[in-house]
Design a protein around this motif. Sequence first.
Motif, PDB file in Angstrom:
ATOM      1  N   UNK A 176       0.825  -0.826   0.075  1.00  0.00           N
ATOM      2  CA  UNK A 176       0.003  -0.286  -0.171  1.00  0.00           C
ATOM      3  C   UNK A 176       0.977   1.671  -0.226  1.00  0.00           C
ATOM      4  N   UNK A 177       1.923   1.033   0.296  1.00  0.00           N
ATOM      5  CA  UNK A 177       2.998   2.302   0.714  1.00  0.00           C
ATOM      6  C   UNK A 177       3.756   2.515  -0.528  1.00  0.00           C
ATOM      7  N   UNK A 178       3.761   1.677  -1.286  1.00  0.00           N
ATOM      8  CA  UNK A 178       4.828   1.680  -2.168  1.00  0.00           C
ATOM      9  C   UNK A 178       3.320   2.416  -3.392  1.00  0.00           C
ATOM     10  N   UNK A 179       2.238   1.912  -3.432  1.00  0.00           N
ATOM     11  CA  UNK A 179       1.397   2.634  -4.571  1.00  0.00           C
ATOM     12  C   UNK A 179       1.367   4.536  -4.082  1.00  0.00           C
ATOM     13  N   UNK A 180       1.135   4.167  -2.878  1.00  0.00           N
ATOM     14  CA  UNK A 180       0.914   5.917  -1.951  1.00  0.00           C
ATOM     15  C   UNK A 180       2.239   6.824  -2.867  1.00  0.00           C
ATOM     16  N   UNK A 181       2.925   6.364  -2.820  1.00  0.00           N
ATOM     17  CA  UNK A 181       4.294   6.566  -3.163  1.00  0.00           C
ATOM     18  C   UNK A 181       4.533   7.013  -4.835  1.00  0.00           C
ATOM     19  N   UNK A 182       4.165   6.045  -5.221  1.00  0.00           N
ATOM     20  CA  UNK A 182       3.735   6.196  -6.715  1.00  0.00           C
ATOM     21  C   UNK A 182       3.034   7.337  -7.614  1.00  0.00           C
ATOM     22  N   UNK A 183       2.059   7.262  -6.473  1.00  0.00           N
ATOM     23  CA  UNK A 183       0.354   7.797  -7.188  1.00  0.00           C
ATOM     24  C   UNK A 183       0.936   9.164  -7.019  1.00  0.00           C
ATOM     25  N   UNK A 184       2.168   9.800  -6.123  1.00  0.00           N
ATOM     26  CA  UNK A 184       2.632  11.072  -5.705  1.00  0.00           C
ATOM     27  C   UNK A 184       3.531  10.974  -6.446  1.00  0.00           C
ATOM     28  N   UNK A 185       4.054  10.875  -6.924  1.00  0.00           N
ATOM     29  CA  UNK A 185       5.196  10.609  -8.107  1.00  0.00           C
ATOM     30  C   UNK A 185       4.487  10.679  -8.959  1.00  0.00           C
ATOM     31  N   UNK A 186       3.640   9.937  -9.373  1.00  0.00           N
ATOM     32  CA  UNK A 186       2.207  10.099 -10.956  1.00  0.00           C
ATOM     33  C   UNK A 186       2.604  11.801 -11.091  1.00  0.00           C
ATOM     34  N   UNK A 187       2.001  12.179  -9.888  1.00  0.00           N
ATOM     35  CA  UNK A 187       1.451  13.901  -9.782  1.00  0.00           C
ATOM     36  C   UNK A 187       2.333  14.998  -9.717  1.00  0.00           C
ATOM     37  N   UNK A 188       3.376  14.575  -9.731  1.00  0.00           N
ATOM     38  CA  UNK A 188       4.885  15.865  -9.837  1.00  0.00           C
ATOM     39  C   UNK A 188       4.776  15.788 -11.214  1.00  0.00           C
ATOM     40  N   UNK A 189       4.222  16.245 -12.611  1.00  0.00           N
ATOM     41  CA  UNK A 189       3.806  16.410 -13.856  1.00  0.00           C
ATOM     42  C   UNK A 189       4.688  17.669 -14.482  1.00  0.00           C
ATOM     43  N   UNK A 190       5.641  18.177 -13.524  1.00  0.00           N
ATOM     44  CA  UNK A 190       6.893  19.301 -13.746  1.00  0.00           C
ATOM     45  C   UNK A 190       8.163  18.635 -13.210  1.00  0.00           C
ATOM     46  N   UNK A 191       7.990  17.765 -12.914  1.00  0.00           N
ATOM     47  CA  UNK A 191       9.552  17.519 -12.842  1.00  0.00           C
ATOM     48  C   UNK A 191       9.696  16.109 -13.553  1.00  0.00           C
ATOM     49  N   UNK A 192      11.026  15.445 -14.142  1.00  0.00           N
ATOM     50  CA  UNK A 192      11.021  15.023 -14.955  1.00  0.00           C
ATOM     51  C   UNK A 192      11.773  13.463 -13.370  1.00  0.00           C
ATOM     52  N   UNK A 193      11.244  11.860 -12.999  1.00  0.00           N
ATOM     53  CA  UNK A 193      11.267  11.267 -11.632  1.00  0.00           C
ATOM     54  C   UNK A 193      12.337  10.420 -13.192  1.00  0.00           C
ATOM     55  N   UNK A 194      13.682  10.254 -12.049  1.00  0.00           N
ATOM     56  CA  UNK A 194      14.826   8.744 -12.500  1.00  0.00           C
ATOM     57  C   UNK A 194      14.682   8.064 -11.101  1.00  0.00           C
TER      58      UNK A 194
END
Length: 274
Positions: A176-194
């Motif tokens: 559940x914590x992994x999915x919540x974190x991935x959802x947060x990262x998906x919301x960082x639309x102005x940032x390129x995530x590595x």
Amino acid sequence: MAVRPLVELCGAGYAYEDGPAVLSGVDFGIAEGRSLALLGRNGSGKTTLMRLLSGGLRPGSGELRLDGTVVAHDRAGLTRLRTSVQLVVQDPDDQLFAASVEQDVSFGPLNLGLPAGEVRARVDGALAALDITALRDRPTHLLSYGQRKRAAIAGAVAMRPRVLILDEPTAGLDPDGQERLLAVLAGLSDTTVVMATHDVDLAVRWADDAAVLTPSGIRTGPAADLLSDPALLTSAGLRQAWSPAVTSFLRTRGLLPADVPGPRTPEALSAWPS
């Protein structure tokens, strides 16, 4: 026309003191707007690569470029780099140090000498983006592990970087914590995530592109294609991803047309037409 990477290493190499070269002759760049998974066995050079890209280490050979310009490893050059590229290490306790979440998240913007109103706006935005606004005044030592992970990422997000590099951000989190974190990262639309990870299934599901470190160098390409190569994964000490393996099984048995994408999760497979 080829798109110039936001940040890139050109012919870069690095060796720790009294040790062999960890990386040598590396040409590697991060493209804007493309989520990137970085994979490889322990000791393959992932951490060194991330620290070179974020300015924590200086290439022993070659150079680091930001927007095509060589980064000078002096105060001005590194400040310029760190306003564009932020690294969040694997263990949040190595990054959190202030008494409260708000104090910790505000540290970077304050160090840039920004006005108080701008610092406040950045902190508010970062806390909201990581869904930890309610933890603003919480002492960092009273946070759960998942909360500490998100607080550490919020500190980097408050710098408003163009590139956010995360070292094993899902390690130690429950599903559940992994999915919540991935959802947060998906919301960082102005940032390129590595994201550096050992989880090939996660990389296939999450990333647009992948970079795989092997003894013979770094292979890059679209994640779905690159991480469907069993020989490459074996050479990198990684297991084959679930999704490509199942997709291959379905296709070879005539159960999945070539122009239909395969299931990316077990849940998707369970809903597959019988």
